[in-house]
Design a protein around this motif. Structure first.
Motif, mmCIF file in Angstrom:
data_model
loop_
_atom_site.group_PDB
_atom_site.id
_atom_site.type_symbol
_atom_site.label_atom_id
_atom_site.label_comp_id
_atom_site.label_asym_id
_atom_site.label_seq_id
_atom_site.Cartn_x
_atom_site.Cartn_y
_atom_site.Cartn_z
ATOM 1 N N ALA A 193 6.673 28.313 12.076
ATOM 2 C CA ALA A 193 8.019 27.812 11.780
ATOM 3 C C ALA A 193 9.062 28.552 12.604
ATOM 4 N N GLY A 194 8.835 29.845 12.831
ATOM 5 C CA GLY A 194 9.775 30.633 13.619
ATOM 6 C C GLY A 194 9.859 30.155 15.052
ATOM 7 N N TRP A 195 8.694 29.835 15.646
ATOM 8 C CA TRP A 195 8.720 29.330 17.017
ATOM 9 C C TRP A 195 9.449 27.994 17.086
ATOM 10 N N ALA A 196 9.186 27.109 16.122
ATOM 11 C CA ALA A 196 9.860 25.807 16.107
ATOM 12 C C ALA A 196 11.370 25.986 15.965
ATOM 13 N N ALA A 197 11.771 26.954 15.118
ATOM 14 C CA ALA A 197 13.200 27.228 14.943
ATOM 15 C C ALA A 197 13.815 27.710 16.248
ATOM 16 N N PHE A 198 13.139 28.629 16.924
ATOM 17 C CA PHE A 198 13.641 29.149 18.200
ATOM 18 C C PHE A 198 13.714 28.043 19.241
ATOM 19 N N ASP A 199 12.665 27.232 19.303
ATOM 20 C CA ASP A 199 12.610 26.157 20.284
ATOM 21 C C ASP A 199 13.700 25.121 20.021
ATOM 22 N N GLY A 200 14.094 24.965 18.758
ATOM 23 C CA GLY A 200 15.130 24.016 18.408
ATOM 24 C C GLY A 200 16.527 24.601 18.398
ATOM 25 N N GLY A 201 16.682 25.849 18.847
ATOM 26 C CA GLY A 201 17.999 26.470 18.944
ATOM 27 C C GLY A 201 18.462 27.176 17.692
ATOM 28 N N ARG A 202 17.584 27.371 16.681
ATOM 29 C CA ARG A 202 17.939 28.056 15.435
ATOM 30 C C ARG A 202 17.473 29.514 15.513
ATOM 31 N N GLU A 203 18.113 30.292 16.351
ATOM 32 C CA GLU A 203 17.607 31.632 16.633
ATOM 33 C C GLU A 203 17.696 32.562 15.428
ATOM 34 N N ALA A 204 18.733 32.442 14.604
ATOM 35 C CA ALA A 204 18.841 33.290 13.410
ATOM 36 C C ALA A 204 17.709 32.982 12.436
ATOM 37 N N ASP A 205 17.400 31.693 12.253
ATOM 38 C CA ASP A 205 16.291 31.311 11.378
ATOM 39 C C ASP A 205 14.976 31.854 11.924
ATOM 40 N N ALA A 206 14.810 31.779 13.245
ATOM 41 C CA ALA A 206 13.582 32.277 13.862
ATOM 42 C C ALA A 206 13.408 33.768 13.596
ATOM 43 N N THR A 207 14.476 34.528 13.750
ATOM 44 C CA THR A 207 14.399 35.971 13.516
ATOM 45 C C THR A 207 13.968 36.267 12.089
ATOM 46 N N GLY A 208 14.571 35.580 11.123
ATOM 47 C CA GLY A 208 14.213 35.794 9.720
ATOM 48 C C GLY A 208 12.760 35.454 9.445
ATOM 49 N N LEU A 209 12.265 34.383 10.033
ATOM 50 C CA LEU A 209 10.877 33.979 9.811
ATOM 51 C C LEU A 209 9.902 34.953 10.465
ATOM 52 N N TYR A 210 10.228 35.443 11.657
ATOM 53 C CA TYR A 210 9.352 36.429 12.299
ATOM 54 C C TYR A 210 9.287 37.715 11.476
ATOM 55 N N ARG A 211 10.423 38.110 10.913
ATOM 56 C CA ARG A 211 10.420 39.314 10.070
ATOM 57 C C ARG A 211 9.625 39.093 8.790
#
Length: 274
Positions: A193-211
């Motif tokens: 989900a984090g990669w999909a968020a990053f790929d879709g421009g949701r970088e804050a969401d990606a960071t939270g999911l990676y953590r």
């Protein structure tokens, strides 16, 4: 866009394509035969494309007229006035195009529910030892959506999978070993989900999911996944704070250890230790 094309500034071309045409970096990477992480790096203004073969590949994939890049007219340009719209990948059949359009249209409305054979365990039931493996297989099958859709389309599907497993951990009953396996699945789903968020421009969401992935993997004792979560965080960080990104990358290597498997653990196919 025109100025960026003429200057061969493909990082800006990719960034504008994502911002204004909702073309994800995964889609650009697939069509241009460039690794997704390389597309992201270029979009952040790091590096350039100088290979003639790669410039031709980008021109054909994104349908950039040859004269704008100092190339001869491309073969597909003679078909531009036909009644059938020209799409990247001219060998793609009409059925393939219709299938892709169908998937894109249904991704945001419960796509996971519509895929056959992907039913998950019910909340509140007793989970057997094979439940985590079934969820892992489900996650692997859903990952294939990234072959035809980008992060903007798959994010909600992957996030829903992550949230459901999180609810299972909270509400279902299971043995201790099964709980650890569920945490590993949760960590992998968070990275997906984090990669999909990053790929879709949701970088804050990606960071939270990676953590969240790192914490779940650490609790599960899965050093490979914990190291991979840090690798994703490092990759995301280097564009803004290079020093912090390098520090996180070193932590990733230390966490995974020298014997870590180099396996793709997410849609971006980033590998621990690389």
């Amino acid at each position: 866009m025109r100025a960026a094309i003429i200057a061969h500034d493909f990082g800006t071309v990719f960034r504008l394509a994502r911002a204004h045409a909702s073309i994800s970096y995964s889609k650009i990477a697939a069509e241009c035969d460039i690794k997704p992480e390389r597309v992201g790096t270029l979009a952040r203004g790091q590096g350039s494309v100088t290979s003639f073969e790669k410039i031709v590949s980008i021109a054909d994939a994104l349908r950039i007229p040859g004269h704008l890049l100092g190339l001869a007219s491309r073969p597909w340009e003679s078909n531009a006035s036909s009644s059938e719209p020209v799409r990247p990948g001219t060998t793609e059949s009409r059925n393939d195009v219709q299938r892709r359009d169908f998937l894109k249209a249904t991704a945001g409305t419960g796509l996971a529910v519509g895929l056959p054979g992907l039913g998950g365990p019910a909340l509140g039931e007793r989970l057997g030892k094979h439940a985590p493996e079934r969820l892992r297989e489900r996650t692997a099958r859903l990952r294939r959506l990234d072959d035809v859709l980008g992060g903007g389309d798959t994010y909600r599907v992957y996030l829903g999978e992550y949230q459901r497993t999180k609810a299972l951990l909270r509400e279902a009953s299971y043995a201790e070993e099964t709980g650890r396996d569920l945490l590993s699945v949760l960590a992998e789903q968070a990275q997906q989900a984090g990669w999909a968020a990053f790929d879709g421009g949701r970088e804050a969401d990606a960071t939270g999911l990676y953590r969240d992935s790192y914490e779940a993997a650490k609790e599960a004792g899965d050093t490979d996944l914990a190291g991979n979560a840090l690798a994703f965080l490092a990759y995301q960080s280097v564009g803004g704070d290079c020093h912090a990104g390098v520090e996180t990358a070193l932590r990733s290597c230390e966490t995974a250890g020298p014997d870590a498997l180099k396996l793709p653990r997410g849609p971006g196919h980033l590998e621990t230790g690389t």
